[in-house]
Design a protein around this motif. Structure first.
Motif, PDB file in Angstrom:
ATOM      1  N   SER A 123      -5.870 -39.445 -21.592  1.00  0.00           N
ATOM      2  CA  SER A 123      -5.923 -38.185 -22.334  1.00  0.00           C
ATOM      3  C   SER A 123      -5.762 -38.477 -23.818  1.00  0.00           C
ATOM      4  O   SER A 123      -5.111 -39.455 -24.202  1.00  0.00           O
ATOM      5  N   VAL A 124      -6.368 -37.637 -24.641  1.00  0.00           N
ATOM      6  CA  VAL A 124      -6.260 -37.800 -26.098  1.00  0.00           C
ATOM      7  C   VAL A 124      -6.074 -36.422 -26.720  1.00  0.00           C
ATOM      8  O   VAL A 124      -6.616 -35.430 -26.232  1.00  0.00           O
ATOM      9  N   TYR A 125      -5.296 -36.397 -27.804  1.00  0.00           N
ATOM     10  CA  TYR A 125      -5.113 -35.143 -28.541  1.00  0.00           C
ATOM     11  C   TYR A 125      -5.744 -35.294 -29.915  1.00  0.00           C
ATOM     12  O   TYR A 125      -5.307 -36.105 -30.742  1.00  0.00           O
ATOM     13  N   GLU A 126      -6.810 -34.549 -30.130  1.00  0.00           N
ATOM     14  CA  GLU A 126      -7.496 -34.452 -31.419  1.00  0.00           C
ATOM     15  C   GLU A 126      -7.723 -35.796 -32.104  1.00  0.00           C
ATOM     16  O   GLU A 126      -7.217 -36.032 -33.205  1.00  0.00           O
ATOM     17  N   PRO A 127      -8.508 -36.700 -31.508  1.00  0.00           N
ATOM     18  CA  PRO A 127      -8.877 -37.915 -32.236  1.00  0.00           C
ATOM     19  C   PRO A 127      -9.611 -37.512 -33.514  1.00  0.00           C
ATOM     20  O   PRO A 127     -10.557 -36.716 -33.453  1.00  0.00           O
ATOM     21  N   PRO A 128      -9.187 -38.005 -34.683  1.00  0.00           N
ATOM     22  CA  PRO A 128      -9.644 -37.444 -35.963  1.00  0.00           C
ATOM     23  C   PRO A 128     -11.008 -37.938 -36.433  1.00  0.00           C
ATOM     24  O   PRO A 128     -11.168 -38.451 -37.548  1.00  0.00           O
ATOM     25  N   TYR A 129     -11.999 -37.781 -35.582  1.00  0.00           N
ATOM     26  CA  TYR A 129     -13.373 -38.075 -35.963  1.00  0.00           C
ATOM     27  C   TYR A 129     -14.000 -36.852 -36.625  1.00  0.00           C
ATOM     28  O   TYR A 129     -13.450 -35.751 -36.593  1.00  0.00           O
ATOM     29  N   ALA A 130     -15.186 -37.058 -37.179  1.00  0.00           N
ATOM     30  CA  ALA A 130     -16.011 -35.965 -37.657  1.00  0.00           C
ATOM     31  C   ALA A 130     -17.222 -35.840 -36.750  1.00  0.00           C
ATOM     32  O   ALA A 130     -17.782 -36.845 -36.309  1.00  0.00           O
ATOM     33  N   ALA A 131     -17.615 -34.617 -36.439  1.00  0.00           N
ATOM     34  CA  ALA A 131     -18.799 -34.406 -35.608  1.00  0.00           C
ATOM     35  C   ALA A 131     -20.077 -34.476 -36.442  1.00  0.00           C
ATOM     36  O   ALA A 131     -21.165 -34.655 -35.901  1.00  0.00           O
ATOM     37  N   VAL A 217      -9.658 -34.366 -23.134  1.00  0.00           N
ATOM     38  CA  VAL A 217      -9.600 -34.237 -24.595  1.00  0.00           C
ATOM     39  C   VAL A 217      -8.971 -32.884 -24.909  1.00  0.00           C
ATOM     40  O   VAL A 217      -9.515 -31.837 -24.553  1.00  0.00           O
ATOM     41  N   VAL A 218      -7.819 -32.908 -25.568  1.00  0.00           N
ATOM     42  CA  VAL A 218      -7.054 -31.689 -25.834  1.00  0.00           C
ATOM     43  C   VAL A 218      -7.095 -31.393 -27.327  1.00  0.00           C
ATOM     44  O   VAL A 218      -7.021 -32.306 -28.161  1.00  0.00           O
ATOM     45  N   GLY A 219      -7.208 -30.126 -27.660  1.00  0.00           N
ATOM     46  CA  GLY A 219      -7.176 -29.712 -29.053  1.00  0.00           C
ATOM     47  C   GLY A 219      -6.395 -28.432 -29.224  1.00  0.00           C
ATOM     48  O   GLY A 219      -6.135 -27.706 -28.259  1.00  0.00           O
ATOM     49  N   GLY A 220      -6.018 -28.151 -30.443  1.00  0.00           N
ATOM     50  CA  GLY A 220      -5.265 -26.943 -30.751  1.00  0.00           C
ATOM     51  C   GLY A 220      -6.180 -25.805 -31.150  1.00  0.00           C
ATOM     52  O   GLY A 220      -7.099 -25.990 -31.959  1.00  0.00           O
ATOM     53  N   GLY A 221      -5.934 -24.626 -30.612  1.00  0.00           N
ATOM     54  CA  GLY A 221      -6.762 -23.480 -30.934  1.00  0.00           C
ATOM     55  C   GLY A 221      -6.624 -23.016 -32.368  1.00  0.00           C
ATOM     56  O   GLY A 221      -7.502 -22.314 -32.884  1.00  0.00           O
ATOM     57  N   ALA A 222      -5.529 -23.396 -33.043  1.00  0.00           N
ATOM     58  CA  ALA A 222      -5.320 -23.008 -34.440  1.00  0.00           C
ATOM     59  C   ALA A 222      -5.597 -24.154 -35.408  1.00  0.00           C
ATOM     60  O   ALA A 222      -5.307 -24.043 -36.593  1.00  0.00           O
ATOM     61  N   SER A 223      -6.155 -25.251 -34.910  1.00  0.00           N
ATOM     62  CA  SER A 223      -6.521 -26.372 -35.775  1.00  0.00           C
ATOM     63  C   SER A 223      -7.776 -26.022 -36.572  1.00  0.00           C
ATOM     64  O   SER A 223      -8.514 -25.086 -36.205  1.00  0.00           O
ATOM     65  N   PRO A 224      -8.059 -26.756 -37.650  1.00  0.00           N
ATOM     66  CA  PRO A 224      -9.268 -26.476 -38.434  1.00  0.00           C
ATOM     67  C   PRO A 224     -10.538 -26.563 -37.586  1.00  0.00           C
ATOM     68  O   PRO A 224     -10.591 -27.310 -36.598  1.00  0.00           O
ATOM     69  N   THR A 225     -11.540 -25.823 -37.977  1.00  0.00           N
ATOM     70  CA  THR A 225     -12.793 -25.778 -37.223  1.00  0.00           C
ATOM     71  C   THR A 225     -13.391 -27.167 -37.045  1.00  0.00           C
ATOM     72  O   THR A 225     -13.863 -27.517 -35.955  1.00  0.00           O
ATOM     73  N   THR A 250      -1.665 -26.457 -33.334  1.00  0.00           N
ATOM     74  CA  THR A 250      -2.336 -27.066 -34.483  1.00  0.00           C
ATOM     75  C   THR A 250      -2.392 -28.573 -34.283  1.00  0.00           C
ATOM     76  O   THR A 250      -2.141 -29.079 -33.190  1.00  0.00           O
ATOM     77  N   GLN A 251      -2.708 -29.294 -35.367  1.00  0.00           N
ATOM     78  CA  GLN A 251      -2.741 -30.751 -35.289  1.00  0.00           C
ATOM     79  C   GLN A 251      -1.363 -31.327 -34.988  1.00  0.00           C
ATOM     80  O   GLN A 251      -1.258 -32.448 -34.487  1.00  0.00           O
ATOM     81  N   VAL A 252      -0.313 -30.580 -35.291  1.00  0.00           N
ATOM     82  CA  VAL A 252       1.051 -30.972 -34.904  1.00  0.00           C
ATOM     83  C   VAL A 252       1.400 -30.159 -33.666  1.00  0.00           C
ATOM     84  O   VAL A 252       1.903 -29.037 -33.750  1.00  0.00           O
ATOM     85  N   VAL A 253       1.115 -30.712 -32.503  1.00  0.00           N
ATOM     86  CA  VAL A 253       1.253 -29.959 -31.261  1.00  0.00           C
ATOM     87  C   VAL A 253       2.699 -29.968 -30.785  1.00  0.00           C
ATOM     88  O   VAL A 253       3.420 -30.955 -30.936  1.00  0.00           O
ATOM     89  N   ALA A 254       3.134 -28.851 -30.207  1.00  0.00           N
ATOM     90  CA  ALA A 254       4.490 -28.754 -29.669  1.00  0.00           C
ATOM     91  C   ALA A 254       4.582 -29.551 -28.372  1.00  0.00           C
ATOM     92  O   ALA A 254       3.797 -29.318 -27.451  1.00  0.00           O
ATOM     93  N   PRO A 255       5.516 -30.493 -28.259  1.00  0.00           N
ATOM     94  CA  PRO A 255       5.633 -31.298 -27.040  1.00  0.00           C
ATOM     95  C   PRO A 255       5.797 -30.458 -25.784  1.00  0.00           C
ATOM     96  O   PRO A 255       5.250 -30.791 -24.724  1.00  0.00           O
ATOM     97  N   GLN A 256       6.546 -29.351 -25.862  1.00  0.00           N
ATOM     98  CA  GLN A 256       6.796 -28.526 -24.680  1.00  0.00           C
ATOM     99  C   GLN A 256       5.535 -27.792 -24.214  1.00  0.00           C
ATOM    100  O   GLN A 256       5.466 -27.351 -23.061  1.00  0.00           O
ATOM    101  N   VAL A 257       4.547 -27.671 -25.095  1.00  0.00           N
ATOM    102  CA  VAL A 257       3.264 -27.081 -24.715  1.00  0.00           C
ATOM    103  C   VAL A 257       2.334 -28.151 -24.143  1.00  0.00           C
ATOM    104  O   VAL A 257       1.619 -27.924 -23.163  1.00  0.00           O
ATOM    105  N   LEU A 258       2.343 -29.326 -24.743  1.00  0.00           N
ATOM    106  CA  LEU A 258       1.447 -30.399 -24.327  1.00  0.00           C
ATOM    107  C   LEU A 258       1.878 -31.044 -23.005  1.00  0.00           C
ATOM    108  O   LEU A 258       1.032 -31.369 -22.159  1.00  0.00           O
TER     109      LEU A 258
END
Length: 269
Positions: A123-131, A217-225, A250-258
């Motif tokens: 599993s990965v959380y928001e690998p910081p690539y550009a699309a 692949v996990v991402g935050g709903g409030a992270s930048p587009t 966001t990009q700083v995800v809460a551990p208790q949510v993840l």
């Protein structure tokens, strides 16, 4: 050899990577091994809240990537050496493991899986690539500036350059005055390592096509587009990838949510 602690069966240990580098790690709990790969400016201790939440279900290994905390930093740096560090930890865990990577740690975990590391599930959380392929030049220019500052010993400026992409000026100014700043400066040289892990900065479609394990692949709903678009692109490029959005994160995800999301993924049939 592990050095035991009473906290959730917490233990400290170290392994020696293929080039002789000492890699320090912490282990929590008992069960199937799950290795957590941290992102930029993070070390094993920073992953402790997530590890403790997962410890009732897994033997969670967090570690100081090379150049951080208790680990060594044999030069010259290469992504292949970081992959070998992760391979050595996987062998220590029993030869096969689940892996979770945070941000650039996710990019490293994906590169390791593509290189043949035996990952049971990833599993990965928001690998910081550009699309957007047009981001290559921006990424290259950023790398040149970052390397130039670090080569001249300007760790503070390098750190500010990196954080300015993710923080408002007033937030960055506040962080500079905080107690955590000296610790971040101590890790500033490893920003060049994380930049190298990302390659040209764009989603590596050909590499991801070689990853045949199951990947969440996990991402935050409030992270930048742009961050959300990249996470979806990574999931789509993976032969066995799936995507999950965590509402409000966001990009700083809460551990208790993840943590519950990871538990569900790594334990499902």
């Amino acid at each position: 050899m592990d050095e035991a602690s009473s906290t959730l069966n917490r233990a400290r240990g170290r392994v020696i990577s293929g080039d002789g580098t000492r890699i320090a790690y912490e282990r929590y709990g008992e069960g199937p091994p799950l290795i957590v790969v941290s992102g930029a400016l993070c070390a094993a201790e920073g992953e402790r809240p997530l590890a403790e939440l997962l410890a009732p279900h897994f033997s969670v290994v967090t570690y100081d990537r090379r150049g951080r905390g208790g680990s060594g930093d044999t030069g010259p740096y290469s992504v292949e050496r970081e992959i070998d560090d992760l391979a050595t930890l996987t062998e220590e865990a029993g030869g096969d493991a689940y892996v979770h990577g945070m941000a650039s740690g996710g990019a490293l975990a994906l590169a390791a899986a593509a290189a043949g590391l035996p990952v049971e599930r990833l599993s990965v959380y928001e690998p910081p690539y550009a699309a957007d392929s047009g981001a290559r030049e921006t990424h290259a220019a950023h790398g040149r500036r970052l390397t130039g500052l670090l080569d001249r010993g300007r760790r503070t400026a390098a750190l500010e350059l990196f954080l300015a992409d993710a923080m408002a000026p007033e937030a960055l100014a506040h962080m500079r005055r905080s107690a955590m700043w000296p610790g971040l400066e101590a890790l500033a040289h490893t920003l060049a390592y994380d930049h190298a892990v990302l390659g040209d900065g764009v989603v590596p479609y050909e590499r991801l096509a070689r990853v045949h394990t199951r990947v969440l692949v996990v991402g935050g709903g409030a992270s930048p587009t742009r961050t959300r678009r990249a996470a979806l692109a990574v999931a789509t490029a993976l032969p066995r990838g799936r995507h999950r959005t965590l509402t409000g994160q966001t990009q700083v995800v809460a551990p208790q949510v993840l943590a519950p999301v990871l538990e569900e993924f790594f334990t499902e049939e």
